[in-house]
Motif scaffolding. Sequence first.
Motif, PDB file in Angstrom:
ATOM      1  N   GLY B  19      24.531  46.013  22.823  1.00 49.87           N
ATOM      2  CA  GLY B  19      25.104  47.361  22.752  1.00 49.87           C
ATOM      3  C   GLY B  19      25.601  47.778  24.129  1.00 49.87           C
ATOM      4  N   PHE B  20      26.925  47.905  24.270  1.00 50.23           N
ATOM      5  CA  PHE B  20      27.488  48.259  25.578  1.00 50.23           C
ATOM      6  C   PHE B  20      27.305  49.751  25.846  1.00 50.23           C
ATOM      7  N   ARG B  21      26.742  50.077  27.002  1.00 51.41           N
ATOM      8  CA  ARG B  21      26.602  51.477  27.419  1.00 51.41           C
ATOM      9  C   ARG B  21      27.095  51.602  28.854  1.00 51.41           C
ATOM     10  N   GLN B  22      27.646  52.747  29.176  1.00 49.36           N
ATOM     11  CA  GLN B  22      28.130  52.971  30.540  1.00 49.36           C
ATOM     12  C   GLN B  22      26.973  53.421  31.421  1.00 49.36           C
ATOM     13  N   GLU B  23      26.038  52.506  31.635  1.00 51.57           N
ATOM     14  CA  GLU B  23      24.925  52.833  32.539  1.00 51.57           C
ATOM     15  C   GLU B  23      24.434  51.556  33.213  1.00 51.57           C
ATOM     16  N   GLY B  24      23.719  51.690  34.313  1.00 52.34           N
ATOM     17  CA  GLY B  24      23.290  50.516  35.076  1.00 52.34           C
ATOM     18  C   GLY B  24      24.514  49.839  35.669  1.00 52.34           C
ATOM     19  N   ALA B  25      24.410  48.519  35.881  1.00 52.47           N
ATOM     20  CA  ALA B  25      25.539  47.758  36.430  1.00 52.47           C
ATOM     21  C   ALA B  25      26.420  47.291  35.277  1.00 52.47           C
ATOM     22  N   TYR B  26      27.684  47.694  35.317  1.00 47.34           N
ATOM     23  CA  TYR B  26      28.595  47.283  34.232  1.00 47.34           C
ATOM     24  C   TYR B  26      30.039  47.361  34.717  1.00 47.34           C
ATOM     25  N   ASN B  27      30.892  46.643  34.019  1.00 46.27           N
ATOM     26  CA  ASN B  27      32.327  46.717  34.277  1.00 46.27           C
ATOM     27  C   ASN B  27      33.050  46.415  32.971  1.00 46.27           C
ATOM     28  N   LEU B  28      33.813  47.368  32.486  1.00 50.44           N
ATOM     29  CA  LEU B  28      34.582  47.142  31.257  1.00 50.44           C
ATOM     30  C   LEU B  28      36.049  46.933  31.621  1.00 50.44           C
ATOM     31  N   ARG B  29      36.560  45.772  31.266  1.00 54.00           N
ATOM     32  CA  ARG B  29      37.972  45.471  31.515  1.00 54.00           C
ATOM     33  C   ARG B  29      38.720  45.598  30.189  1.00 54.00           C
ATOM     34  N   GLN B  30      39.807  46.347  30.220  1.00 57.36           N
ATOM     35  CA  GLN B  30      40.573  46.554  28.996  1.00 57.36           C
ATOM     36  C   GLN B  30      42.057  46.357  29.286  1.00 57.36           C
ATOM     37  N   ASN B  31      42.679  45.467  28.524  1.00 55.63           N
ATOM     38  CA  ASN B  31      44.119  45.215  28.661  1.00 55.63           C
ATOM     39  C   ASN B  31      44.565  45.016  30.108  1.00 55.63           C
ATOM     40  N   GLY B  32      43.770  44.225  30.825  1.00 56.66           N
ATOM     41  CA  GLY B  32      44.194  43.820  32.160  1.00 56.66           C
ATOM     42  C   GLY B  32      43.819  44.776  33.282  1.00 56.66           C
ATOM     43  N   ILE B  33      43.105  45.862  32.965  1.00 58.10           N
ATOM     44  CA  ILE B  33      42.635  46.728  34.059  1.00 58.10           C
ATOM     45  C   ILE B  33      41.144  47.040  33.897  1.00 58.10           C
ATOM     46  N   SER B  34      40.522  47.328  35.022  1.00 59.76           N
ATOM     47  CA  SER B  34      39.114  47.704  35.026  1.00 59.76           C
ATOM     48  C   SER B  34      39.019  49.155  34.616  1.00 59.76           C
ATOM     49  N   LEU B  35      38.574  49.404  33.369  1.00 57.83           N
ATOM     50  CA  LEU B  35      38.610  50.752  32.803  1.00 57.83           C
ATOM     51  C   LEU B  35      37.500  51.627  33.387  1.00 57.83           C
ATOM     52  N   CYS B  36      36.313  51.072  33.522  1.00 57.12           N
ATOM     53  CA  CYS B  36      35.207  51.842  34.087  1.00 57.12           C
ATOM     54  C   CYS B  36      34.168  50.875  34.632  1.00 57.12           C
ATOM     55  N   HIS B  37      33.403  51.320  35.622  1.00 58.55           N
ATOM     56  CA  HIS B  37      32.362  50.439  36.135  1.00 58.55           C
ATOM     57  C   HIS B  37      31.263  51.239  36.800  1.00 58.55           C
ATOM     58  N   GLY B  38      30.085  50.621  36.906  1.00 56.64           N
ATOM     59  CA  GLY B  38      28.968  51.302  37.548  1.00 56.64           C
ATOM     60  C   GLY B  38      28.089  50.308  38.281  1.00 56.64           C
ATOM     61  N   ASP B  39      27.388  50.800  39.297  1.00 54.81           N
ATOM     62  CA  ASP B  39      26.456  49.945  40.042  1.00 54.81           C
ATOM     63  C   ASP B  39      25.024  50.355  39.696  1.00 54.81           C
ATOM     64  N   SER B  40      24.100  49.536  40.077  1.00 56.16           N
ATOM     65  CA  SER B  40      22.694  49.934  40.002  1.00 56.16           C
ATOM     66  C   SER B  40      22.125  49.799  41.411  1.00 56.16           C
ATOM     67  N   GLU B  41      20.840  50.075  41.560  1.00 58.25           N
ATOM     68  CA  GLU B  41      20.236  50.001  42.894  1.00 58.25           C
ATOM     69  C   GLU B  41      20.408  48.601  43.496  1.00 58.25           C
ATOM     70  N   HIS B  42      20.212  47.584  42.639  1.00 62.21           N
ATOM     71  CA  HIS B  42      20.212  46.213  43.162  1.00 62.21           C
ATOM     72  C   HIS B  42      21.500  45.429  42.910  1.00 62.21           C
ATOM     73  N   ILE B  43      22.357  45.971  42.061  1.00 62.10           N
ATOM     74  CA  ILE B  43      23.553  45.217  41.682  1.00 62.10           C
ATOM     75  C   ILE B  43      24.795  46.032  41.998  1.00 62.10           C
ATOM     76  N   LYS B  44      25.652  45.482  42.829  1.00 61.24           N
ATOM     77  CA  LYS B  44      26.869  46.186  43.236  1.00 61.24           C
ATOM     78  C   LYS B  44      28.096  45.402  42.756  1.00 61.24           C
ATOM     79  N   ILE B  45      29.030  46.129  42.172  1.00 61.94           N
ATOM     80  CA  ILE B  45      30.254  45.508  41.674  1.00 61.94           C
ATOM     81  C   ILE B  45      31.432  46.021  42.498  1.00 61.94           C
ATOM     82  N   LYS B  46      32.186  45.077  43.074  1.00 64.03           N
ATOM     83  CA  LYS B  46      33.344  45.475  43.894  1.00 64.03           C
ATOM     84  C   LYS B  46      34.613  44.862  43.312  1.00 64.03           C
ATOM     85  N   ARG B  47      35.645  45.676  43.207  1.00 67.35           N
ATOM     86  CA  ARG B  47      36.928  45.168  42.745  1.00 67.35           C
ATOM     87  C   ARG B  47      37.513  44.235  43.814  1.00 67.35           C
ATOM     88  N   LYS B  48      38.078  43.132  43.389  1.00 64.79           N
ATOM     89  CA  LYS B  48      38.685  42.210  44.357  1.00 64.79           C
ATOM     90  C   LYS B  48      39.965  42.804  44.918  1.00 64.79           C
TER      91      LYS B  48
END
Lengths: 308, 308
Positions: B19-48
């Motif tokens: 079940g996908f939820r917009q919480e914790g560390a996540y990144n949703l890519r839709q039709n070629g773009i990063s639609l939304c993303h989130g980090d957590s305390e220990h996991i960081k997501i950076k766009r290239k």
Amino acid sequence: MTELDHITEQVLKQIDGDGFRQEGAYNLRQNGISLCHGDSEHIKIKRKEGKQGIDVYIDENTKGEYVHIPVVVSTSGIVDVVYNDFFIAPGAEVTIVAGCGIHNSGCNDSRHDGIHAFHVGKGANVRYEEKHYGEGEGSGSRILNPVTKIYLEEDAVFTLDTVQIKGVDSTIRETDVEMGENAKLYVMEKLMTHDKQVAESNMEVQMNGAGSSAQIISRSVAKGESRQVFHPKAVGSAKCSAHVQCDSIIMDQAEVSSIPEINAKHLDAAIIHEAAIGRINDEQLVKLRTLGLTEEEAEAVIIDNFLN
Amino acid sequence: MTELDHITEQVLKQIDGDGFRQEGAYNLRQNGISLCHGDSEHIKIKRKEGKQGIDVYIDENTKGEYVHIPVVVSTSGIVDVVYNDFFIAPGAEVTIVAGCGIHNSGCNDSRHDGIHAFHVGKGANVRYEEKHYGEGEGSGSRILNPVTKIYLEEDAVFTLDTVQIKGVDSTIRETDVEMGENAKLYVMEKLMTHDKQVAESNMEVQMNGAGSSAQIISRSVAKGESRQVFHPKAVGSAKCSAHVQCDSIIMDQAEVSSIPEINAKHLDAAIIHEAAIGRINDEQLVKLRTLGLTEEEAEAVIIDNFLN
């Protein structure tokens, strides 16, 4: 009766386990020429015209007979390419004992390529035995590149029993089989390489006829710095079954690659493959050494058992 | 919280089982773009920068956390190539839930190529789940060509769990793994094709470190006129062990080819392979039909069991 030299007699002992005799149907090829040959009531051997090799005609009344067709190469630097065709009439039952031994005491490579085709009639049963062997103190290589093509008509049964004993520096084996309805194939391939030897075995079995089945067992031992590559391929285009099994023991710095391919193109094709590569069984080694054998003796016993 | 359209929500249900939820560390890519993303305390997501994709940094204090990085393609005619890199610190324990669903209602092909690299630090434990799914009434193809590169340092453990559910018209999977000392790899690949779909899966596992081990299990069902080719390769260059098993069920006019390759380059490399291709189990079919299921229902039960 043709007189044979000492080297030829010694090599024949290695490659023809039943003992080669100049009687019944036989053909002895030595250093690129057919040295002597004989026919039997049901089996006729004819030299090919225009190219090296023989045609062997096995009639439908052949039951339990043997054909011996050994090849000896004892001159260094020879390249011997020979085409042998076997025409096995429907219902015949025959054992064909082939084999090639190279004695190379020189510094040039000696090579024999036996290109064999088996046309096996309906319901015939053929056993084909082939032993490969090399010896001699020369620095020249002993090279064997056999090509084996097998065409099995309805209900035909073919047993292919090949052994590479030792002393073969380089080999590339190509085996192709086409199977008709209810045809049966049994393959037992044994191969031992040592020092810097290289061996490659490619096999393609086309199960085209409904009810055809194939059992392929390959066992090998790679010692020293030798390299082995196995590429058996079983293709099921009809209701058929196949079982392919490749087991290899590696020793020293040897390398073995096993690339079996199974291809099912029909709903009722059932194909199974198993392969394993590993070192010699440690428990067996310990047990045999407890019985008083040296490490070398114990290894020899285990390898003999594995290959026999 | 980013609002998601109905199609995206439906596709996410298929590819993200938790079940996908917009919480914790996540990144949703839709039709070629990063639609939304989130980090957590220990996991960081950076766009290239300079190319599509993300860098995911998982620190050494990550224990039992999830990262969700689903991809949805719902525009017909899109070609989405994305590079994701994962840097997993020594000792981290993480589950990465990826997956790609294509909804194609148009007449142009939609394609997603996810090129993923996992840099797994000493003693880290990673579970990577990836579900592939296609849907939509359009005549355009749904194409997924994932490339997965996995680098395992000493004592690292990696579990690769991939599923192709249905609706993917064409896929070429490339997976490469390099294993350090005592690293462990578990692969479970499940694949179902139907109609005229084609699927190819190539995998190469390099066991370079002493004590490394790999278990690769591939299960597939080919229906309709679909075609599948499996080419897993396990190379042992050190004391290591590997077990590769490929089982496939063929139905209708489907075709499956299995070409496993095992290559032992070290005395203490022990590698085993098993493969089987065959039709659905007749006895099970009869039993289930006796219990009142239709043929289709019985087949569905057996296939579900086989793939789960």
